[in-house]
Design a protein around this motif. Structure first.
Motif, short mmCIF file in Angstrom:
data_model
loop_
_atom_site.label_atom_id
_atom_site.label_comp_id
_atom_site.label_asym_id
_atom_site.label_seq_id
_atom_site.Cartn_x
_atom_site.Cartn_y
_atom_site.Cartn_z
N ALA A 52 -85.87 40.54 -23.90
CA ALA A 52 -85.63 41.97 -23.71
C ALA A 52 -85.77 42.71 -25.04
O ALA A 52 -86.34 43.80 -25.12
CB ALA A 52 -84.25 42.21 -23.11
N ALA A 53 -85.29 42.07 -26.12
CA ALA A 53 -85.39 42.68 -27.44
C ALA A 53 -86.86 42.77 -27.87
O ALA A 53 -87.29 43.78 -28.45
CB ALA A 53 -84.58 41.87 -28.46
N GLU A 54 -87.62 41.73 -27.58
CA GLU A 54 -89.05 41.74 -27.92
C GLU A 54 -89.77 42.82 -27.13
O GLU A 54 -90.61 43.55 -27.68
CB GLU A 54 -89.70 40.38 -27.62
CG GLU A 54 -89.44 39.33 -28.66
CD GLU A 54 -90.15 38.03 -28.32
OE1 GLU A 54 -91.22 38.06 -27.68
OE2 GLU A 54 -89.62 36.99 -28.70
N ALA A 55 -89.45 42.94 -25.85
CA ALA A 55 -90.08 43.96 -25.02
C ALA A 55 -89.72 45.35 -25.52
O ALA A 55 -90.57 46.25 -25.58
CB ALA A 55 -89.67 43.79 -23.57
N GLU A 56 -88.47 45.54 -25.96
CA GLU A 56 -88.04 46.85 -26.46
C GLU A 56 -88.73 47.14 -27.81
O GLU A 56 -89.14 48.26 -28.08
CB GLU A 56 -86.52 46.85 -26.65
CG GLU A 56 -85.96 48.21 -26.97
CD GLU A 56 -84.45 48.21 -27.02
OE1 GLU A 56 -83.92 48.77 -27.99
OE2 GLU A 56 -83.80 47.60 -26.12
N ALA A 57 -88.87 46.11 -28.63
CA ALA A 57 -89.54 46.28 -29.93
C ALA A 57 -91.00 46.62 -29.72
O ALA A 57 -91.57 47.46 -30.41
CB ALA A 57 -89.39 45.02 -30.77
N ALA A 89 -92.24 48.12 -27.11
CA ALA A 89 -92.30 49.47 -26.53
C ALA A 89 -92.09 50.52 -27.64
O ALA A 89 -92.72 51.57 -27.62
CB ALA A 89 -91.24 49.62 -25.44
N ASN A 90 -91.23 50.25 -28.60
CA ASN A 90 -90.99 51.16 -29.71
C ASN A 90 -92.18 51.22 -30.67
O ASN A 90 -92.43 52.23 -31.31
CB ASN A 90 -89.73 50.78 -30.49
CG ASN A 90 -88.45 51.04 -29.69
OD1 ASN A 90 -88.47 51.85 -28.76
ND2 ASN A 90 -87.38 50.39 -30.05
#
Length: 190
Positions: A180-185, A187-188
């Motif tokens: 989830a953190a990788e996906a958020e990173a 996306a950012n």
């Protein structure tokens, strides 16, 4: 071949019963030991004449059965058995095992006289009936319990299994959080 028993014969019957046996068993064992008579009209009449003597024997047998009934009624017999991790026994409890446990307590009962519902393959308490004589039936309880050392071992195994499951769950949650953190990173970054 039908014979009339003049004595109690283990695994066959009690005094005065008419039972069906093989001819060889009657000819080679029962008749020479004077345990039975051929069940024909002549011997039936002789048996009627000896009924008073047989009545005394039958009364003695019934008295012995009543004494055993007094010992058995309300008794709880405990068997310690090994069980698997699912709580089921390795094999089933047999009437022979129950008889051995009763003999340890000073009660002698033939295994063929014991009856219980179904087969005993798990821990718990079961009702057992012992038909000691024609109209003498004793009821007692059989408690199947786990060996104390084995219970400790099972508890340890279950605790280890729970610990492994908790670790797996924690790893899965950590991997999920990392994804989830990788996906958020990602996306950012866009």
């Amino acid at each position: 071949m039908k014979v009339i028993l003049t004595e109690k014969v283990k695994a066959l019957g009690t005094i005065g019963e008419i039972v069906n046996v093989s001819a060889g068993f009657a000819r080679n064992f029962l008749f020479p030991q004077k345990l039975a008579l051929l069940a024909d009209d002549k011997n039936s009449n002789i048996l009627k004449d000896k009924q008073k003597a047989l009545a005394k024997k039958i009364a003695a047998e019934k008295g012995a059965a009543e004494a055993v009934k007094k010992k058995l009624d309300g008794l709880t017999v405990e068997l310690i058995k090994k069980v698997g991790s699912n709580g089921r026994l390795f094999g089933a409890v047999t009437s022979q095992e129950i008889v051995k446990e009763l003999e340890k307590q000073g009660i002698s009962v033939e295994r063929r006289l014991l009856s219980f519902d179904g087969s005993i393959k798990s821990l718990g308490t079961y009702d057992v009936k012992a038909k000691l004589f024609n109209d003498v039936v004793a009821n007692f309880k059989l408690k199947v319990a786990i060996d104390a050392a084995m219970a400790e071992q099972l508890k340890k195994e279950q605790a280890e299994a729970q610990k492994r499951n908790a670790e797996k769950k924690a790893k899965a949650e950590a991997a999920k959080a990392a994804a989830a953190a990788e996906a958020e990173a990602a996306a950012n970054a866009e």
